[in-house]
Design a protein around this motif. Structure first.
Motif, mmCIF file in Angstrom:
data_model
loop_
_atom_site.group_PDB
_atom_site.id
_atom_site.type_symbol
_atom_site.label_atom_id
_atom_site.label_comp_id
_atom_site.label_asym_id
_atom_site.label_seq_id
_atom_site.Cartn_x
_atom_site.Cartn_y
_atom_site.Cartn_z
ATOM 1 N N SER A 176 0.651 -1.464 0.003
ATOM 2 C CA SER A 176 0.201 0.030 0.510
ATOM 3 C C SER A 176 1.259 1.253 -0.243
ATOM 4 C CB SER A 176 -0.479 -0.421 1.142
ATOM 5 O OG SER A 176 -2.317 -1.511 1.212
ATOM 6 N N ALA A 177 2.084 1.276 0.865
ATOM 7 C CA ALA A 177 2.935 2.204 0.522
ATOM 8 C C ALA A 177 3.425 3.108 -0.723
ATOM 9 C CB ALA A 177 3.937 2.333 1.762
ATOM 10 N N ALA A 178 3.882 2.066 -1.055
ATOM 11 C CA ALA A 178 4.017 2.040 -3.146
ATOM 12 C C ALA A 178 3.050 2.702 -3.805
ATOM 13 C CB ALA A 178 4.442 0.422 -3.372
ATOM 14 N N ALA A 179 1.793 2.046 -3.639
ATOM 15 C CA ALA A 179 0.902 2.981 -4.378
ATOM 16 C C ALA A 179 0.468 4.973 -3.861
ATOM 17 C CB ALA A 179 -0.676 1.724 -4.044
ATOM 18 N N ILE A 180 0.668 4.280 -2.760
ATOM 19 C CA ILE A 180 0.336 6.064 -1.922
ATOM 20 C C ILE A 180 1.805 6.617 -2.632
ATOM 21 C CG2 ILE A 180 0.755 7.145 -0.298
ATOM 22 C CD1 ILE A 180 -0.951 4.870 1.424
ATOM 23 N N VAL A 181 3.247 6.652 -2.033
ATOM 24 C CA VAL A 181 4.389 7.109 -3.277
ATOM 25 C C VAL A 181 4.508 7.521 -4.652
ATOM 26 C CG1 VAL A 181 6.516 6.948 -3.192
ATOM 27 C CG2 VAL A 181 5.819 6.626 -1.014
ATOM 28 N N ALA A 182 4.107 6.144 -5.786
ATOM 29 C CA ALA A 182 4.133 6.333 -6.090
ATOM 30 C C ALA A 182 2.423 7.769 -7.123
ATOM 31 C CB ALA A 182 3.055 5.328 -7.527
ATOM 32 N N PHE A 183 1.557 7.997 -6.365
ATOM 33 C CA PHE A 183 0.426 8.536 -6.692
ATOM 34 C C PHE A 183 1.408 10.272 -6.174
ATOM 35 C CE2 PHE A 183 -3.150 11.339 -5.580
ATOM 36 C CZ PHE A 183 -3.443 11.107 -6.701
ATOM 37 N N ALA A 184 1.803 9.950 -5.117
ATOM 38 C CA ALA A 184 2.539 11.801 -4.532
ATOM 39 C C ALA A 184 3.365 12.136 -5.657
ATOM 40 C CB ALA A 184 3.213 11.577 -3.096
ATOM 41 N N ARG A 185 3.678 11.242 -5.695
ATOM 42 C CA ARG A 185 5.690 11.942 -7.000
ATOM 43 C C ARG A 185 4.809 12.181 -8.591
ATOM 44 N NH1 ARG A 185 10.019 7.228 -5.304
ATOM 45 N NH2 ARG A 185 11.552 8.564 -4.311
ATOM 46 N N ALA A 186 3.353 11.227 -9.097
ATOM 47 C CA ALA A 186 3.254 11.946 -9.728
ATOM 48 C C ALA A 186 2.487 12.589 -9.534
ATOM 49 C CB ALA A 186 1.912 10.464 -10.466
ATOM 50 N N GLN A 187 2.000 13.645 -8.964
ATOM 51 C CA GLN A 187 1.915 14.691 -8.972
ATOM 52 C C GLN A 187 3.040 16.066 -8.557
ATOM 53 O OE1 GLN A 187 -2.031 14.679 -8.941
ATOM 54 N NE2 GLN A 187 -0.989 12.233 -9.071
ATOM 55 N N VAL A 188 4.316 15.747 -8.871
ATOM 56 C CA VAL A 188 4.947 16.438 -8.797
ATOM 57 C C VAL A 188 4.865 17.387 -9.701
ATOM 58 C CG1 VAL A 188 7.373 16.978 -8.431
ATOM 59 C CG2 VAL A 188 6.307 15.558 -7.576
ATOM 60 N N GLY A 189 4.804 19.367 -9.636
ATOM 61 C CA GLY A 189 4.857 20.247 -10.630
ATOM 62 C C GLY A 189 3.709 20.199 -10.617
ATOM 63 N N ASP A 190 2.392 19.949 -10.366
ATOM 64 C CA ASP A 190 1.148 20.230 -10.094
ATOM 65 C C ASP A 190 0.891 21.572 -8.944
ATOM 66 O OD1 ASP A 190 0.463 17.981 -11.797
ATOM 67 O OD2 ASP A 190 -0.950 17.034 -10.367
ATOM 68 N N ALA A 191 0.540 22.288 -9.603
ATOM 69 C CA ALA A 191 0.020 23.884 -8.770
ATOM 70 C C ALA A 191 -0.219 23.705 -7.157
ATOM 71 C CB ALA A 191 -1.220 25.051 -10.012
ATOM 72 N N TYR A 192 -0.048 24.867 -7.175
ATOM 73 C CA TYR A 192 -0.927 24.704 -4.873
ATOM 74 C C TYR A 192 -1.627 26.462 -5.092
ATOM 75 C CZ TYR A 192 -1.360 25.498 0.084
ATOM 76 O OH TYR A 192 -1.978 25.996 1.323
ATOM 77 N N VAL A 193 -2.925 25.318 -5.022
ATOM 78 C CA VAL A 193 -4.098 25.878 -4.581
ATOM 79 C C VAL A 193 -5.194 26.209 -3.322
ATOM 80 C CG1 VAL A 193 -6.569 26.929 -5.831
ATOM 81 C CG2 VAL A 193 -4.678 26.631 -7.119
#
Length: 283
Positions: free
Chosen positions: A168-185
């Motif tokens: 499960s940790a791998a799924a969490i980490v993979a998703f978080a890294r996939a969002q790098v570069g998105d905007a902060y709002v």
């Protein structure tokens, strides 16, 4: 000539009294006759009478008069209707102008309130970043002092030497890294912009775990772990555990992924970049 001779008189001879009386009688008779005739004349005259005939209204003239009266009444009624319609139009125009003015003032007040809220949020973020920076400096100094005391020995369980994520940790980490570069709002929960707790919540959903929405509640879940014993998927928090103001996900190798601020957006950084206050493990 003898002084006794007759000398004719130059005066007119006198008329005899008889002749004067006769003439007076004749004149009086004539005057009397005229007087009697004059007195008798008006008494015997016929009276003169003059009759003035008034015009008679025939049927056509009556009809024309009725038409004129009806037309006048209709014209008066039409004028009254026109005035009433004009008054209604004027009232409607006045009301529309007032409504437009009120709407404009309301929009201006709303814009001012939103601007004030944005400034307040920006100020709060700046203050939080400043507190985090001071906390990071203190933590770094403390960690440096600890490393000096134990001779720089690495026991294999420090946050800078975590293993690869699995399960499960791998799924969490993979998703978080996939969002790098998105905007902060602020307040955003994806898919292309995030705030800190929105990103953590979405990442944990990949593992089938529903976390609360705000950072304070997220950092209160699970069990508290030491920053020297971090594992991929752990939730890092800044501030106190019961009242944290920022959260991120530890991804291993001494790094974390988090939606930091409007200037950086979603980034992956070393813990040294902004040392967290603590961590919790939910998995």
């Amino acid at each position: 000539m003898s002084h006794t001779a007759h000398i004719p008189s130059h005066r007119k001879p006198r008329r005899s009294s008889s002749k004067l009386a006769l003439r007076a009688g004749v004149a009086g008779g004539v005057l009397s006759t005229i007087a009697v005739a004059g007195a008798a004349g008006p008494a015997n005259a016929e009276p003169v009478t003059e009759t003035i005939e008034m015009p008679t209204l025939n049927a056509d003239l009556s009809t024309d008069l009725s038409s004129v009266v009806a037309a006048s009444a209709e014209a008066t009624q039409q004028i009254a209707l026109d005035e009433e319609l004009q008054a209604q139009e004027n009232a409607a125009a006045t009301k529309a102008a007032k409504d437009a003015k009120k709407a404009k003032a309301e929009a201006e007040r709303k814009a001012e309130a939103e601007e004030a809220q944005r400034k307040a949020e920006a100020k709060a973020k700046a203050e939080a970043a400043e507190r985090a920076s001071r906390s990071a400096e203190r933590t770094t100094l403390s960690a440096s002092a600890g490393d000096s005391e134990d001779g720089g020995q690495d026991d294999g369980g420090s946050s800078y030497d975590s293993g690869q994520a699995t399960g499960s940790a791998a799924a969490i980490v993979a998703f978080a890294r996939a969002q790098v570069g998105d905007a902060y709002v602020m307040g955003s929960t994806g898919p292309n912009s995030w705030d800190c707790s929105g990103l953590v919540q979405a990442a944990y959903r990949q593992a089938g775990i529903d976390l609360p929405r705000v950072s304070g509640d997220q950092s209160s879940r699970g069990t508290s772990v030491s920053l020297d014993n971090l594992q991929p998927g752990d939730i890092l928090y800044w501030g106190s555990r019961s009242n944290s103001y920022h959260v991120a996900i530890y991804v291993g190798g001494g790094n974390f992924v988090g939606a930091q601020n409007p200037g950086t957006g979603v980034v992956e950084r070393s813990l040294d970049y902004d040392m967290p206050s603590g961590a919790v493990r939910v998995l």
